[in-house]
Enzyme design. Sequence first.
Site, short mmCIF file in Angstrom:
data_model
loop_
_atom_site.label_atom_id
_atom_site.label_comp_id
_atom_site.label_asym_id
_atom_site.label_seq_id
_atom_site.Cartn_x
_atom_site.Cartn_y
_atom_site.Cartn_z
CD GLU A 144 -3.00 -1.45 2.37
OE1 GLU A 144 -2.97 -0.33 3.29
OE2 GLU A 144 -3.47 -2.30 2.47
CG ASN A 200 -0.65 -6.90 -1.27
OD1 ASN A 200 -1.42 -7.46 -2.17
ND2 ASN A 200 -1.30 -6.93 -0.12
CG HIS A 217 -9.89 -5.37 0.69
ND1 HIS A 217 -10.30 -6.56 1.50
CD2 HIS A 217 -8.91 -5.24 0.86
CE1 HIS A 217 -9.13 -6.95 2.03
NE2 HIS A 217 -8.32 -6.06 1.60
CD GLU A 249 -4.75 -7.78 1.62
OE1 GLU A 249 -5.66 -6.93 2.40
OE2 GLU A 249 -3.53 -7.40 1.77
CG ASP A 291 -13.00 -8.45 1.92
OD1 ASP A 291 -12.83 -7.55 0.83
OD2 ASP A 291 -12.48 -8.44 2.77
O1 G2I Z 1 -7.57 -3.43 6.47
C1 G2I Z 1 -7.90 -4.58 5.72
C2 G2I Z 1 -6.39 -4.95 5.08
C3 G2I Z 1 -5.90 -3.98 4.10
N1 G2I Z 1 -4.70 -4.68 3.29
C4 G2I Z 1 -3.86 -5.06 4.40
C5 G2I Z 1 -3.97 -5.96 5.37
O2 G2I Z 1 -3.11 -6.17 6.34
C6 G2I Z 1 -5.50 -5.49 6.12
O3 G2I Z 1 -5.63 -6.20 7.09
C7 G2I Z 1 -6.45 -5.68 8.34
C8 G2I Z 1 -6.80 -7.01 9.18
O4 G2I Z 1 -7.57 -7.70 8.54
C9 G2I Z 1 -7.31 -6.61 10.47
O5 G2I Z 1 -7.38 -7.49 11.49
O6 G2I Z 1 -5.41 -4.91 8.93
C10 G2I Z 1 -5.84 -4.26 9.95
C11 G2I Z 1 -5.02 -3.29 10.68
O7 G2I Z 1 -4.79 -2.38 9.57
C12 G2I Z 1 -6.29 -5.47 11.03
O8 G2I Z 1 -6.79 -4.74 12.18
C13 G2I Z 1 -6.33 -4.69 13.33
C14 G2I Z 1 -7.00 -3.88 14.33
O9 G2I Z 1 -6.80 -2.64 13.75
C15 G2I Z 1 -6.10 -3.96 15.58
O10 G2I Z 1 -6.90 -3.06 16.61
C16 G2I Z 1 -6.08 -5.21 15.92
O11 G2I Z 1 -5.22 -5.39 17.18
O12 G2I Z 1 -6.20 -6.22 13.67
C17 G2I Z 1 -5.37 -6.23 15.23
C18 G2I Z 1 -5.47 -7.82 15.45
O13 G2I Z 1 -6.59 -8.28 15.82
#
Ligand code: G2I
Length: 276
Positions: A116, A158, A194, A221, A223
Site C-alpha cells: 500500500e 501489494n 476488497h 485479499e 472479499d
Molecule cells: O484493512 C484490511 C486489510 C487491507 N490490506 C492490508 C491488510 O493487512 C489489512 O488487514 C487488516 C486486518 O484484517 C485487520 O485484522 O489490517 C488491520 C489493521 O490495519 C487489522 O486490524 C487490526 C486492528 O486494527 C487492531 O486493533 C487489532 O489489534 O487487527 C489487530 C489484531 O486483531
Amino acid sequence: GRYFGAAIAAGRLGDATYTRILTTEFNAVTPENEMKWDATEPSQGRFTYTNGDRILNQGLSNGSKVRGHALLWHAQQPGWAQALSGTALRNAALNHVTQVATHYKGKIYAWDVVNEAFADGGSGARRDSNLQRTGNDWIEAAFRAARAADPGAKLCYNDYNTDGINAKSTGIYNMVRDFKSRGVPIDCVGFQSHLGTGIDSSYQANLQRFADLGVDVQITELDVEQGGNQATIYSTVTKACLAVSRCTGITVWGIRDSDSWRTGANPLLFDNSGNK
Ligand code: G2I
C-alpha cells in the site's frame, strides 16, 4: 495449478469449524496480522515469531503455500518505528526486511515486500508516509534486501483500489515497468480486491497488463460486500484469474463472515456457522 488461499489468524486455530474449513477447502494461507512489523519486532531489534510461526506451521503441515504479509507498510508499525525518520528509519526498515525474510527463508512462497505505498485518487503518486519520506528509492531498497535474504521467495508489491485500470494502478504499473527495466528484483503484484457491490469492467485487462510486464499477478485479499451481485463478482474475479496465465492464485481475506475485518458486510465465502 493455481492455489486458493485464506488469510488466517493464529488465535482462531483452536476453533474446530474454522480449521476444518481451512484444511479441506484451501491450499494456501496468509497471516492476517502475525507477520506485520508491529507483531514481529515490537521493540527495536527484538524479534518475536511465535504467532507467525503458528501460521507458517499450520500451512506447511497442511501442504499449503504460505504468503508472507507484509514486510513494510505505513500502517501497523511498532511505536518505536513510527517515532523514527531519515537514515535511522531507513536502516531500521531494511534491517526488519532482512531479519524477517531470513527467519522465514525457504518457507515462504511469496512475500508482500511492500504494502500500500501508492496514494488513492487521481495522482498516481506515492502515498506520503514516514517510509516515503526516507527517499523515493525505499521500495527498491526493500526488494533488494528481501531478495538477498530469501532468494527463493517470490517478491510482491501489494495494494488496494487497483482492481481495474485507473490512476493508482497505472502508477504502480509504471513502477513495476521501471523496476523490470533496471533489474530491481520484483516477481509479482498483489491485487487486494476488497470489493464493494460492483467490479470494474477492466479487472481482467488490468491483471493482464501487469502480467505482460513479466511478473506474476495474485489476488491477495479478496472479499466482496453482500447485497449487490456478490456471487457474480466472486465469479468474475475467479474467471479473470483463470484467464490470465500468470495469475498464480487467489486468496480470500478470512474464512467465515464472522472472521472478516469488514464487520457487517458478510463479504466472505462461509457464513458465521461455517456453511458455504
Ligand atoms: O484493512 C484490511 C486489510 C487491507 N490490506 C492490508 C491488510 O493487512 C489489512 O488487514 C487488516 C486486518 O484484517 C485487520 O485484522 O489490517 C488491520 C489493521 O490495519 C487489522 O486490524 C487490526 C486492528 O486494527 C487492531 O486493533 C487489532 O489489534 O487487527 C489487530 C489484531 O486483531
